[in-house]
Design a protein around this motif. Structure first.
Motif, mmCIF file in Angstrom:
data_model
loop_
_atom_site.group_PDB
_atom_site.id
_atom_site.type_symbol
_atom_site.label_atom_id
_atom_site.label_comp_id
_atom_site.label_asym_id
_atom_site.label_seq_id
_atom_site.Cartn_x
_atom_site.Cartn_y
_atom_site.Cartn_z
ATOM 1 N N THR A 17 34.616 38.075 47.964
ATOM 2 C CA THR A 17 33.875 36.958 47.400
ATOM 3 C C THR A 17 32.398 37.296 47.298
ATOM 4 O O THR A 17 31.738 36.981 46.312
ATOM 5 N N ALA A 82 40.616 32.863 49.568
ATOM 6 C CA ALA A 82 41.270 33.757 48.605
ATOM 7 C C ALA A 82 41.452 33.049 47.262
ATOM 8 O O ALA A 82 41.292 33.657 46.198
ATOM 9 N N LEU A 83 41.785 31.762 47.309
ATOM 10 C CA LEU A 83 41.896 30.977 46.081
ATOM 11 C C LEU A 83 40.552 30.916 45.377
ATOM 12 O O LEU A 83 40.460 31.090 44.148
ATOM 13 N N SER A 85 38.073 33.045 45.560
ATOM 14 C CA SER A 85 37.775 34.361 45.002
ATOM 15 C C SER A 85 38.582 34.621 43.733
ATOM 16 O O SER A 85 38.070 35.201 42.765
ATOM 17 N N TRP A 86 39.842 34.199 43.739
ATOM 18 C CA TRP A 86 40.678 34.372 42.549
ATOM 19 C C TRP A 86 40.082 33.632 41.361
ATOM 20 O O TRP A 86 39.995 34.186 40.252
ATOM 21 N N GLY A 89 37.153 35.336 39.844
ATOM 22 C CA GLY A 89 37.567 36.426 38.975
ATOM 23 C C GLY A 89 37.986 35.932 37.605
ATOM 24 O O GLY A 89 37.681 36.561 36.577
ATOM 25 N N GLU A 90 38.696 34.803 37.572
ATOM 26 C CA GLU A 90 39.112 34.229 36.294
ATOM 27 C C GLU A 90 37.894 33.785 35.478
ATOM 28 O O GLU A 90 37.826 33.998 34.263
ATOM 29 N N PHE A 196 48.219 32.338 48.508
ATOM 30 C CA PHE A 196 46.963 33.045 48.764
ATOM 31 C C PHE A 196 46.774 33.414 50.231
ATOM 32 O O PHE A 196 45.743 33.960 50.602
#
Length: 198
Positions: A17, A82-83, A85-86, A89-90, A196
């Motif tokens: 992150t 983690a969600l 950070s995902w 990225g999107e 996640f």
């Protein structure tokens, strides 16, 4: 007019992150009572509003405020970061020329404020699509503001409100009426975060 990049706040996030946000670590205050907890949460919300006001002064056509929307006092349960950070990225894929204005982590969890030089309404539509990419994305809020701090919400675009975590009614209605037991809601949150968790 050339936009000014604001200093990125320090935050308590994972290395992945931090690499997406270019941020580092701060420790949240400990809580000793329910009253102090409520006060601290209100203080955190006020600080976020101050951060948003600072970000809006950078002069971008649109400002994107990304945060987690997790009920209860535990704002970063396993899988939440983690969600987050995902989704970062999107967002990076959809808005490659975004500018990270502020990134931080407080009692309410991690958040990031991005400057995007594009049509606010178009950006909001793309954000609505991102919020629907997968069920877990329901726990992420992507709020878009135009110049002057005017929020571009779903209603302004003629789109329906977000639905409840547990039913197809409007989320705001279920929250106000306390339609579902708290344990049910938290159980659904953990279910959505399961993909996640390491």
């Amino acid at each position: 007019m050339r936009s000014t990049r604001l200093p990125v706040f320090r935050s308590r996030l994972s290395s992945r992150t931090r690499s997406l946000l270019s941020s580092s670590t701060v420790t949240a205050p400990s809580l000793t009572s329910s009253a102090r907890s409520s006060r601290n949460y209100l203080d955190a919300r006020d600080s976020r509003q101050d951060a948003l006001a600072q970000a809006l002064s950078a002069g971008h056509r649109a400002t994107l405020f990304m945060s987690l929307n997790i009920p209860g006092q535990e704002k970063t349960p396993p899988g939440a970061e983690a969600l987050f950070s995902w989704m970062l990225g999107e967002i990076a894929s959809v808005f490659p020329r975004r500018v990270v204005l502020i990134a931080a982590c407080d009692l309410l969890g991690p958040y990031s404020i991005l400057g995007i030089d594009g049509e606010p309404e178009s950006i909001k539509r793309r954000c609505v699509e991102l919020e629907a990419l997968r069920p877990s994305a329901r726990l992420v809020d992507l709020d878009v503001y135009a110049v002057g701090g005017v929020q571009v919400d779903r209603a302004a675009l003629g789109l329906p409100s977000r639905t409840c975590l547990l039913c197809n009614e409007r989320a705001v209605d279920c929250i106000r009426s306390k339609r579902h037991a708290f344990e049910q809601t938290i159980g659904k949150v953990h279910e959505l975060l399961a993909p996640f968790r390491a």
